[in-house]
Design a protein around this motif. Structure first.
Motif, PDB file in Angstrom:
ATOM      1  N   GLU A 181      -5.617  -7.872  -3.096  1.00 18.93           N
ATOM      2  CA  GLU A 181      -4.982  -8.893  -3.933  1.00 18.93           C
ATOM      3  C   GLU A 181      -5.736 -10.193  -3.706  1.00 18.93           C
ATOM      4  O   GLU A 181      -5.467 -10.928  -2.781  1.00 18.93           O
ATOM      5  CB  GLU A 181      -3.507  -9.079  -3.548  1.00 18.93           C
TER       6      GLU A 181
ATOM      7  N   GLN B 279       0.847  -1.198   0.000  1.00 19.47           N
ATOM      8  CA  GLN B 279       0.000   0.000   0.000  1.00 19.47           C
ATOM      9  C   GLN B 279       0.877   1.241   0.000  1.00 19.47           C
ATOM     10  O   GLN B 279       1.775   1.353   0.844  1.00 19.47           O
ATOM     11  CB  GLN B 279      -0.894   0.002   1.245  1.00 19.47           C
TER      12      GLN B 279
ATOM     13  N   ALA C 281      -5.630  -1.349  -0.742  1.00 20.18           N
ATOM     14  CA  ALA C 281      -5.134  -2.336  -1.689  1.00 20.18           C
ATOM     15  C   ALA C 281      -5.841  -3.674  -1.501  1.00 20.18           C
ATOM     16  O   ALA C 281      -6.208  -4.044  -0.375  1.00 20.18           O
ATOM     17  CB  ALA C 281      -3.622  -2.510  -1.505  1.00 20.18           C
TER      18      ALA C 281
END
Lengths: 121, 114
Positions: free
Chosen positions: B61, B51, B59
């Motif tokens: 993922e 981040q 962020a």
């Protein structure tokens, strides 16, 4: 190779002997770090290289510890007259970091090797 | 001085459940980066998520996301749909362009239970 390579993977030595640990960083990475990790613990910073220079050696625990880096690539961490308290995993990491500044190549990510486990009997 | 604090030494979660790992930090940098690294029993540390502090958006993922609260200097990691392979030590870290140093927390050992 594609990643950070460390050798040996495991090293058992007798108290008082010298040991050398090697780190081969990712090609082109200018920054190289050594960390020490005792069993189940966090990461203890040892030394940082930018190219062949070591701007910060303050993390080295004693004068028995030294490190060098040649050709802006391979680094060797040497521990002289090993003691039992030196037993730990020694981690090497590399990055594109240049002089503390991020570059277009550098996401800030550190790439770690698998470490060298040192056991001093 | 820069510091990173992980107050949960150990955590466990049932497979398929969600778990949140806490991290607080302090830094004098105006522009900095925050990271979560994972260290499985095999020992090699890998990046989970990153981040940039100047970005307000959290962020993500895949199953991993962060809750970044800049004013509170908090950076927690949420793992959704936990899998057995998520069992590892997780380290929170910070780095700023004004310094070469990465500052790591002491880690949280996460165990995912079948």
């Amino acid at each position: 190779g594609a990643g950070v390579s460390q050798s040996p993977s495991n090293k058992v030595t007798e108290k008082g002997k010298d040991v050398e640990l090697r780190c081969d960083p990712i090609s082109g990475h200018t920054a190289l770090y050594w960390y020490r990790q005792s069993l189940g613990q966090g990461l203890e910073f040892l030394i940082y290289f930018q190219g062949n220079s070591a701007p910060d050696k303050s993390g080295l625990p004693s004068d028995r510890f030294s490190a060098e880096r040649t050709g802006g690539s391979v680094s060797t961490l040497t521990i002289q007259r090993t003691q039992q308290e030196d037993s730990a995993v020694y981690l090497c990491a590399s990055s594109f970091l240049r002089g503390g500044q991020a570059t277009h190549l550098n996401t800030g990510e550190l790439f770690f090797g698998e470490g060298s486990r040192l056991t001093v009997l | 001085a820069q510091t990173v604090t992980q107050s949960q030494p150990e955590m466990s979660v049932q497979e398929a459940e969600t778990v949140t790992l806490s991290c607080t930090y302090d830094t004098s940098e105006s522009n900095y980066y925050l990271f979560w690294y994972k260290q499985p029993p095999s020992r090699q540390m890998i990046l989970v998520i990153r981040q940039e502090a100047y970005k307000q958006q959290n962020a993500t993922e895949n199953r991993f996301s962060v809750n970044f609260q800049k004013a509170a200097k908090s950076f927690s990691l949420k793992i959704s749909d936990s899998q057995l392979g998520d069992t590892a030590m997780y380290f929170c870290a910070t780095w700023g362009p004004g310094t070469y140093k990465y500052i790591f927390g002491t880690g949280t050992r996460l165990k995912v239970l079948a």
